[in-house]
Enzyme design. Structure first.
Site, PDB file in Angstrom:
ATOM      1  CD  GLU A  63      -2.973   1.098   2.226  1.00 36.15           C
ATOM      2  OE1 GLU A  63      -3.795   0.183   2.019  1.00 36.15           O
ATOM      3  OE2 GLU A  63      -3.069   1.901   3.175  1.00 36.15           O
ATOM      4  NE  ARG A 103       2.054  37.076 -10.958  1.00 39.01           N
ATOM      5  CZ  ARG A 103       1.085  37.955 -11.116  1.00 39.01           C
ATOM      6  NH1 ARG A 103       0.633  38.235 -12.338  1.00 39.01           N
ATOM      7  NH2 ARG A 103       0.553  38.549 -10.062  1.00 39.01           N
ATOM      8  CD  GLN A 113      19.289  33.543  -2.260  1.00 37.39           C
ATOM      9  OE1 GLN A 113      19.632  34.723  -2.348  1.00 37.39           O
ATOM     10  NE2 GLN A 113      19.906  32.671  -1.493  1.00 37.39           N
TER      11      GLN A 113
END
Length: 380
Positions: free
Chosen positions: A242, A268, A279
């Site tokens: 799982e 952007r 940074q």
């Protein structure tokens, strides 16, 4: 770093269009908490549900790393995280334990239906008072002739409200602790088996979660999976699968999120420059990359060692913590990089964070996994 053969890569790439189609309209489905069960037969026909199972049952006969690689592609291309989670539940809840521990009769009766998607599967472990303490379960299965009679309640069961086959973990011997637990395949429509409605939740909203009740539920002894009283050993095996399969999906989601964040940060502009030139933004992207590659390497190394028969109990516990928490960091960083768009529902970024958060809880909480590692180190 894991290297893939042309055959393995072609297998994964062959699912790309299907994965994308299954994830279409995911934002609406998330808002409405709609399980896209209509895809189930199509998913079965694609061979995805049968990847690691024997060809004699309709499976693909692929090894664990290959199966993980394909599911990583699911996480990358399918934006419906809830559907992806329900898919992995189908594989690990019923397919894995029946394939590994079931009798020949049970394998031939159930596995073809798991593989072709003609049934939806779940496993019932968690109880109202138990949570991550599976050894404290109180659901009982009493032997009566050729049958067992199951009584008890199971909580927070993934796929529970829609499941056709549920593997129920129940106590067949008195007392508490890990000994005396057995596992039974219970089919929908069995008298005394009742599935509750879906429970509203924070994330993975298209994967239905619900409670199950068993009241004098009579199940043939032939439906026992594995040996009587050995259910906890079966559970330990299943939970390794799982973690490895469900968080392989998370790896794909993390890679997709990283690429989207890089593209957005480069396009952007703020204060006359792309935000990628900041940074602090660049550091978030680097952290996402480090988390992705660290987790990926750890997971595939653990999978190879697991298949080789090595003891990877601690490795899986650490892998679960690493993957679940890295996934949350990745999603949080993406929200910050996308800013206002990351916070708005219409862009789907905030949904990634809601989906990722569940990973620190299901399959054993981060706290439980850390405690397991501490005990293995001898400090508990």
């Amino acid at each position: 770093m894991q290297q893939w053969t042309d055959k393995q890569q072609a297998l994964r790439d062959g699912y790309t269009e299907a994965f994308q189609a299954w994830g279409a309209d995911h934002l609406r489905r998330d808002r409405e908490a709609e399980f896209p069960g209509g895809f189930w037969p199509e998913i079965g026909a694609s061979g995805l549900f049968g990847l690691p199972f024997g060809t004699e049952y309709g499976g693909g006969g692929h090894d664990l790393p290959t199966t993980m690689h394909v599911l990583e592609g699911l996480g990358y291309h399918c934006r419906d995280g809830g559907l992806s989670f329900s898919i992995s539940t189908q594989l690990v809840s019923t397919g894995v334990p029946v394939h590994r521990f079931g009798t020949d009769e049970l394998k031939h009766r159930l596995l073809p239906r798991v593989c072709d998607g003609s049934v939806i599967c779940a496993h019932a472990i968690t109880e109202p008072q138990g949570g991550s303490d599976a050894a404290a379960m109180q659901t009982t299965a009493e032997r009566r002739g050729d049958d067992y009679v199951i009584n008890g309640r199971k909580f927070f069961i993934t796929n529970g409200p829609v499941a056709d086959v549920v593997l129920v973990y129940a106590r067949t011997s008195p007392g508490t602790g890990p000994l005396g637990i057995s596992v039974f395949a219970v089919e929908k429509g069995t008298p005394g088996f009742e599935a509750g409605p879906p429970i509203d939740k924070m994330g993975l909203r298209t994967s239905p979660l619900g409670n199950l009740t068993f009241t004098d539920c009579v199940v043939p002894a032939a439906n026992m999976v594995g040996r009587r009283g050995k259910g906890f050993l079966l559970l330990d095996y299943v939970m390794k699968w799982e973690v490895l399969l469900s968080f392989a999906i998370s790896l794909g989601a993390m890679e997709y999120r990283l690429e989207q964040s890089i593209d957005y940060a480069k396009s952007r502009k703020q204060f006359g420059a792309p935000i990628a030139s900041c940074q602090l933004i660049a550091e978030k992207i680097v952290e996402m990359k480090i988390d992705l590659e660290t987790t990926r390497n750890w997971f595939y190394d653990t999978a190879r060692r697991f298949e080789a028969g090595e003891d990877v109990m601690v490795d899986v516990a650490m892998a679960k913590v690493l993957a679940s928490e890295a996934n949350v960091r990745s999603a949080t960083n993406a929200v910050q990089i996308f800013g206002g768009r990351g916070y708005l529902s219409e862009f789907g970024i905030e949904k990634e964070l809601r989906d990722a958060t569940g990973g620190t809880i299901y399959s054993g909480t981060s706290e439980v996994q850390r405690d397991k590692v501490a005990r293995m180190l001898g400090v508990r």
